[in-house]
Structures are given as C-alpha cells and as structure tokens.
Motif scaffolding. Structure first.
Motif, PDB file in Angstrom:
ATOM      1  N   UNK A  60      53.725  38.831  86.607  1.00 58.57           N
ATOM      2  CA  UNK A  60      52.936  38.115  85.729  1.00 58.57           C
ATOM      3  C   UNK A  60      52.828  36.548  86.104  1.00 58.57           C
ATOM      4  N   UNK A  61      53.734  36.104  86.760  1.00 56.02           N
ATOM      5  CA  UNK A  61      53.788  34.898  87.510  1.00 56.02           C
ATOM      6  C   UNK A  61      52.729  34.712  88.445  1.00 56.02           C
ATOM      7  N   UNK A  62      52.573  35.818  89.409  1.00 56.51           N
ATOM      8  CA  UNK A  62      51.491  35.911  90.273  1.00 56.51           C
ATOM      9  C   UNK A  62      50.102  35.640  89.728  1.00 56.51           C
ATOM     10  N   UNK A  63      50.110  36.373  88.669  1.00 58.83           N
ATOM     11  CA  UNK A  63      48.512  36.756  87.948  1.00 58.83           C
ATOM     12  C   UNK A  63      48.279  35.285  87.362  1.00 58.83           C
ATOM     13  N   UNK A  64      49.342  34.745  86.563  1.00 60.29           N
ATOM     14  CA  UNK A  64      48.982  33.521  85.924  1.00 60.29           C
ATOM     15  C   UNK A  64      48.579  32.641  86.905  1.00 60.29           C
ATOM     16  N   UNK A 153      46.559  23.536  97.129  1.00 57.88           N
ATOM     17  CA  UNK A 153      47.993  23.669  98.025  1.00 57.88           C
ATOM     18  C   UNK A 153      48.811  24.957  97.056  1.00 57.88           C
ATOM     19  N   UNK A 154      48.383  25.037  95.659  1.00 60.28           N
ATOM     20  CA  UNK A 154      49.022  26.285  94.759  1.00 60.28           C
ATOM     21  C   UNK A 154      48.552  27.632  95.319  1.00 60.28           C
ATOM     22  N   UNK A 155      47.243  27.731  95.649  1.00 56.86           N
ATOM     23  CA  UNK A 155      46.704  28.906  96.296  1.00 56.86           C
ATOM     24  C   UNK A 155      47.414  29.344  97.535  1.00 56.86           C
ATOM     25  N   UNK A 160      51.051  32.224 100.529  1.00 59.90           N
ATOM     26  CA  UNK A 160      52.358  32.633 101.385  1.00 59.90           C
ATOM     27  C   UNK A 160      53.596  33.271 100.863  1.00 59.90           C
ATOM     28  N   UNK A 161      53.670  33.209  99.492  1.00 61.24           N
ATOM     29  CA  UNK A 161      54.702  33.758  98.502  1.00 61.24           C
ATOM     30  C   UNK A 161      54.479  35.218  98.859  1.00 61.24           C
ATOM     31  N   UNK A 162      53.269  35.796  98.548  1.00 58.46           N
ATOM     32  CA  UNK A 162      52.803  37.167  98.463  1.00 58.46           C
ATOM     33  C   UNK A 162      53.133  37.757  99.892  1.00 58.46           C
ATOM     34  N   UNK A 163      52.679  36.942 101.048  1.00 59.51           N
ATOM     35  CA  UNK A 163      52.830  37.541 102.222  1.00 59.51           C
ATOM     36  C   UNK A 163      54.303  37.483 102.700  1.00 59.51           C
ATOM     37  N   UNK A 164      55.184  36.805 102.155  1.00 62.89           N
ATOM     38  CA  UNK A 164      56.587  36.725 102.226  1.00 62.89           C
ATOM     39  C   UNK A 164      57.164  38.177 101.753  1.00 62.89           C
ATOM     40  N   UNK A 167      56.157  41.203 103.503  1.00 64.36           N
ATOM     41  CA  UNK A 167      57.014  41.463 104.735  1.00 64.36           C
ATOM     42  C   UNK A 167      58.428  41.722 104.311  1.00 64.36           C
ATOM     43  N   UNK A 168      58.776  41.261 103.288  1.00 69.19           N
ATOM     44  CA  UNK A 168      60.273  41.502 102.891  1.00 69.19           C
ATOM     45  C   UNK A 168      60.734  43.089 102.275  1.00 69.19           C
ATOM     46  N   UNK A 169      59.490  43.290 101.529  1.00 75.64           N
ATOM     47  CA  UNK A 169      59.613  44.712 100.930  1.00 75.64           C
ATOM     48  C   UNK A 169      59.316  45.909 102.059  1.00 75.64           C
ATOM     49  N   UNK A 170      58.496  45.358 102.739  1.00 78.00           N
ATOM     50  CA  UNK A 170      57.946  46.702 103.973  1.00 78.00           C
ATOM     51  C   UNK A 170      58.641  46.612 105.360  1.00 78.00           C
ATOM     52  N   UNK A 171      59.283  45.427 105.503  1.00 79.77           N
ATOM     53  CA  UNK A 171      59.945  45.317 106.514  1.00 79.77           C
ATOM     54  C   UNK A 171      59.388  45.048 107.813  1.00 79.77           C
ATOM     55  N   UNK A 172      57.827  44.885 107.775  1.00 78.99           N
ATOM     56  CA  UNK A 172      56.909  44.765 108.918  1.00 78.99           C
ATOM     57  C   UNK A 172      56.823  43.145 108.998  1.00 78.99           C
ATOM     58  N   UNK A 173      56.366  42.808 110.351  1.00 79.64           N
ATOM     59  CA  UNK A 173      56.112  41.221 110.460  1.00 79.64           C
ATOM     60  C   UNK A 173      54.930  41.344 111.225  1.00 79.64           C
ATOM     61  N   UNK A 174      53.723  41.906 110.556  1.00 81.18           N
ATOM     62  CA  UNK A 174      52.638  41.702 111.121  1.00 81.18           C
ATOM     63  C   UNK A 174      51.871  40.398 110.983  1.00 81.18           C
ATOM     64  N   UNK A 175      51.091  39.876 111.795  1.00 78.65           N
ATOM     65  CA  UNK A 175      50.553  38.708 111.523  1.00 78.65           C
ATOM     66  C   UNK A 175      49.610  38.715 110.795  1.00 78.65           C
ATOM     67  N   UNK A 176      48.980  37.680 110.123  1.00 80.42           N
ATOM     68  CA  UNK A 176      47.981  37.444 109.108  1.00 80.42           C
ATOM     69  C   UNK A 176      46.641  37.636 110.282  1.00 80.42           C
ATOM     70  N   UNK A 177      45.750  38.540 109.649  1.00 82.52           N
ATOM     71  CA  UNK A 177      44.499  38.803 110.289  1.00 82.52           C
ATOM     72  C   UNK A 177      43.179  38.688 109.348  1.00 82.52           C
ATOM     73  N   UNK A 178      42.190  38.617 109.731  1.00 83.06           N
ATOM     74  CA  UNK A 178      40.967  38.427 108.858  1.00 83.06           C
ATOM     75  C   UNK A 178      40.384  39.840 108.749  1.00 83.06           C
ATOM     76  N   UNK A 179      39.949  40.239 107.629  1.00 80.19           N
ATOM     77  CA  UNK A 179      39.671  41.457 107.196  1.00 80.19           C
ATOM     78  C   UNK A 179      38.886  42.517 108.392  1.00 80.19           C
TER      79      UNK A 179
END
Length: 182
Positions: A60-64, A153-155, A160-164, A167-179
């Motif tokens: 809910x916080x992410x959506x808000x 700055x908030x976006x 960064x929070x969503x990416x972290x 990474x924490x939930x999947x255990x992967x450390x894939x780099x950020x790439x464009x679609x």
C-alpha cells in the motif's frame, strides 16, 4: 599588506564556514522532508509511521508513493522543474564566486593589495545566492506542495527500494537493464 592577507583569509574562512552551515541546513532540510513525507503517507494509509515497513503495509505504501509522486501530475512536473532550476542556480552561484575570486585577485595583482577588501564580495555572493534559493524553494513549496526536485527524488528512491526488495526476495543480483536490452 598584512590587512590584505587578513581580508583574503577572512573572506575565505567566512565562505568556508558559510558553506558548512549551508550543508548542515541542507541535511536538516532533507531529513525534514523525508519525515514529512513518511508522516503524510502514514496518515493517508491510517497506520503509525513505525509500521510503514511491515510486510502487509509495504504494497500500500508503494502504491501511495507511486501515485503521489507520479511524473504525470502537473504539480510534480513543476516541482521537478523547480529542482532543475534550483540546481542550475547553485552551479551559477559557484561560477559567480569563482569569477569574483578571479576578478578580485586580478585587481589585487594589477592595482595593489588595497583591493583585497573586495574579497568580501565572495561570501556576500554566496549568501545572496543561498537566500534567493531558499526563497525560491519556499515559493515552489507553496505552489506545488513539494520541495524542488522532491517528486523525482521520491521516484528514484521508490525504484531503488523496489529493486532492493526484488533482489532480496529472489536472491538474484541482476543488473538494471532497459526493457529493449533484456
């Protein structure tokens, strides 16, 4: 000659001290904005600030936060533009101070050390640019309800929070790439 050294040294010391004060005020402002943003989020979601990081509140916080700081809202775009203007104003301030130091130095070399008193124009310029930046920031806050650059700055922090979190939930450390690179 001794007074010239005192004027130049005093002006540089005053500029350095003022710069440290501005950095401290900037850190306090950043902390204050973050605290205000968390309080607004907690009030909107109807939870205490301390429970914003709990697993049931995070979606809910992410959506808000995503909706509140969306780049599609005109006030957020204007606040981001204000952030660019304020950053550019800061670069102009540094450039003006360097030019003032150069001009006063040249005057001292060309006309004598009695022009050293003009070195006090450097901290005066710093104060002028800082004061106008503060007034501009408050005007942006009054018009948009956001500090200059706050939505951007908030976006970035949200991404960064969503990416972290991913990474924490999947255990992967894939780099950020464009679609289109994936």
């Amino acid at each position: 000659m001794g007074f010239a050294v005192l004027h130049v040294g005093g002006a540089f010391l005053a500029s350095f001290a003022f710069g440290l004060l501005v950095l401290a005020i900037g850190a306090w402002e950043k902390q204050s904005v973050e605290k205000r943003r968390l309080q607004e989020m907690a009030i909107s979601l109807g939870v205490p600030v301390t429970s914003l990081e709990s697993e049931e509140v995070v979606p809910k916080a992410i959506q808000y936060s995503s909706a509140r700081h969306s780049g599609e809202l005109l006030r957020n775009r204007f606040a981001d533009l204000c952030g660019i203007v304020r950053t550019s104003w800061g670069y102009l301030a540094h450039f003006a101070q360097v030019v003032a130091i150069g001009l006063v130095g040249w005057q001292m070399y060309d006309s004598g050390s009695e022009n050293a008193v003009l070195m006090w124009s450097v901290p005066a310029l710093a104060f002028f640019f800082w004061l106008t930046s503060v007034m501009f920031s408050f005007a942006c806050l009054l018009v948009t309800g956001r500090y200059p650059g706050e939505p951007k700055a908030s976006r970035a922090a949200l991404a960064a929070f969503i990416e972290q979190r991913d990474i924490a939930s999947n255990g992967s450390s894939r780099p950020l790439t464009a679609a289109w690179d994936a």
